[in-house]
Design a protein around this motif. Structure first.
Motif, mmCIF file in Angstrom:
data_model
loop_
_atom_site.group_PDB
_atom_site.id
_atom_site.type_symbol
_atom_site.label_atom_id
_atom_site.label_comp_id
_atom_site.label_asym_id
_atom_site.label_seq_id
_atom_site.Cartn_x
_atom_site.Cartn_y
_atom_site.Cartn_z
ATOM 1 N N SER A 39 -14.449 47.013 -5.574
ATOM 2 C CA SER A 39 -15.241 45.906 -6.114
ATOM 3 C C SER A 39 -16.157 45.307 -5.049
ATOM 4 O O SER A 39 -17.121 44.622 -5.368
ATOM 5 N N LYS A 40 -15.843 45.595 -3.760
ATOM 6 C CA LYS A 40 -16.680 45.091 -2.672
ATOM 7 C C LYS A 40 -16.746 46.126 -1.556
ATOM 8 O O LYS A 40 -15.723 46.658 -1.127
ATOM 9 N N ILE A 41 -17.970 46.390 -1.082
ATOM 10 C CA ILE A 41 -18.178 47.328 0.010
ATOM 11 C C ILE A 41 -18.732 46.581 1.215
ATOM 12 O O ILE A 41 -19.737 45.877 1.118
ATOM 13 N N ALA A 42 -18.067 46.746 2.352
ATOM 14 C CA ALA A 42 -18.574 46.225 3.618
ATOM 15 C C ALA A 42 -19.350 47.341 4.308
ATOM 16 O O ALA A 42 -19.049 48.523 4.125
ATOM 17 N N PHE A 43 -20.344 46.974 5.096
ATOM 18 C CA PHE A 43 -21.193 47.951 5.782
ATOM 19 C C PHE A 43 -21.196 47.637 7.272
ATOM 20 O O PHE A 43 -21.348 46.488 7.680
ATOM 21 N N GLN A 57 -10.833 40.975 6.272
ATOM 22 C CA GLN A 57 -11.035 39.525 6.160
ATOM 23 C C GLN A 57 -12.022 39.169 5.056
ATOM 24 O O GLN A 57 -11.924 38.098 4.452
ATOM 25 N N SER A 58 -12.960 40.082 4.795
ATOM 26 C CA SER A 58 -13.967 39.834 3.755
ATOM 27 C C SER A 58 -13.510 40.331 2.386
ATOM 28 O O SER A 58 -14.271 40.279 1.420
ATOM 29 N N ASN A 59 -12.268 40.850 2.318
ATOM 30 C CA ASN A 59 -11.687 41.363 1.059
ATOM 31 C C ASN A 59 -12.446 42.575 0.517
ATOM 32 O O ASN A 59 -12.559 42.753 -0.698
ATOM 33 N N ALA A 60 -12.950 43.402 1.404
ATOM 34 C CA ALA A 60 -13.640 44.621 0.984
ATOM 35 C C ALA A 60 -12.629 45.716 0.651
ATOM 36 O O ALA A 60 -11.579 45.825 1.291
ATOM 37 N N GLU A 243 -20.041 43.671 -4.931
ATOM 38 C CA GLU A 243 -20.316 42.758 -3.824
ATOM 39 C C GLU A 243 -20.507 43.575 -2.552
ATOM 40 O O GLU A 243 -19.926 44.657 -2.401
ATOM 41 N N THR A 244 -21.299 43.066 -1.631
ATOM 42 C CA THR A 244 -21.490 43.736 -0.343
ATOM 43 C C THR A 244 -21.523 42.710 0.783
ATOM 44 O O THR A 244 -21.737 41.527 0.557
ATOM 45 N N CYS A 245 -21.341 43.198 2.005
ATOM 46 C CA CYS A 245 -21.537 42.375 3.187
ATOM 47 C C CYS A 245 -21.812 43.294 4.374
ATOM 48 O O CYS A 245 -21.377 44.449 4.372
ATOM 49 N N PHE A 246 -22.543 42.805 5.358
ATOM 50 C CA PHE A 246 -22.795 43.576 6.568
ATOM 51 C C PHE A 246 -21.955 43.006 7.699
ATOM 52 O O PHE A 246 -21.950 41.791 7.935
ATOM 53 N N ILE A 247 -21.245 43.879 8.391
ATOM 54 C CA ILE A 247 -20.400 43.474 9.514
ATOM 55 C C ILE A 247 -21.111 43.859 10.813
ATOM 56 O O ILE A 247 -21.285 45.036 11.107
#
Length: 253
Positions: A39-43, A57-60, A243-247
């Motif tokens: 449901s969520k991908i971190a990059f 921590q971001s629930n990815a 959902e996405t986020c960049f690390i």
């Protein structure tokens, strides 16, 4: 979204199968997750334990990286390798890695992104590696100095690993290969390019560049390879209901 649907999406987006013979990295899904759902991908750029912790921590449910953990050779699952894999499994995080396919993509890849941001036009393929062209080269409509090109790229000159001003004061042309591609500077020299932009350089090429009178910008392996990862994140955010986020874990190298 099922993990295999995401795998198909990335295979359609990026030339993962085309580059198999040229890339020692294993591109694609490197580690699955227990649920097979995302449901969520971190990059991130690197498959490091720090990136994994921040993804958790971001629930990815998945982490997409440029530098994965499998590079085409057998490796015992011990030490830091064990720690990384066990962390992913324990936290139900899948790992997806795309190396050269993300470098060479003509629209969202690392190399084309740097080339366009630098202001190059009439862009064409450049830099042979294992039988394929992985970089790009082009010309500046108005010749630019190295400092002006750094400004266009948004790079801080003081943070560059090296800026070798051995050539023309104003560059009419440039070639780009992000990451660790200093050995390809010889191809830039052979093609009479005024400036070579890459991530890392080594001591061995200093005099080669000085004698050939070519300018070189070494902007850092990490920095030059953030472009493609961020571009893929943008595509996923626009095309998939995820959902996405960049690390950001900069190494300064």
């Amino acid at each position: 979204m099922h993990i295999m649907e995401i795998d198909r999406f990335f295979h359609e987006l990026l030339p993962i199968d085309i580059t198999k013979k040229a890339d020692r990295a294993i591109n694609g899904l490197q580690v699955s997750n227990k649920s097979q759902k995302v449901s969520k991908i971190a990059f991130a750029v690197d498959a490091s334990l720090e990136s994994f912790k921040r993804a958790a921590q971001s629930n990815a449910d998945m982490l997409f990286v440029h530098h994965g953990i499998f590079w085409g050779a057998e490796k015992a699952i011990t030490g830091d390798f064990f720690n990384r894999i066990s962390f992913l499994i324990e936290n139900n995080i899948a790992l997806y890695a795309v190396h050269i396919p993300l470098d060479i993509h003509p629209e969202i890849g690392n190399n084309i992104s740097v080339a366009k941001k630098a202001g190059l036009e009439e862009i064409e393929s450049f830099g042979e590696y294992n039988g394929i062209k992985i970089g790009y080269k082009g010309i500046f409509t108005n010749p630019l100095s190295c400092d002006e090109i750094l400004l266009a790229l948004g790079f801080n000159a003081a943070e560059m690993l090296a800026v070798l001003k051995f050539g023309k004061e104003k560059c009419k042309s440039a070639a780009v290969i992000a990451g660790g591609a200093c050995s390809t500077v010889g191809q830039a020299i052979d093609e009479n390019v005024d400036l070579y932009i890459t991530g890392e350089v080594t001591h061995q090429i200093y005099h080669q560049c000085l004698e050939a009178k070519i300018n070189v910008i070494s902007a850092g392996h990490y920095l030059t390879e953030t472009f493609g990862v961020k571009n893929v994140e943008k595509v996923v955010r626009e095309k998939l209901d995820l959902e996405t986020c960049f690390i950001d874990v900069p190494t300064g190298l």
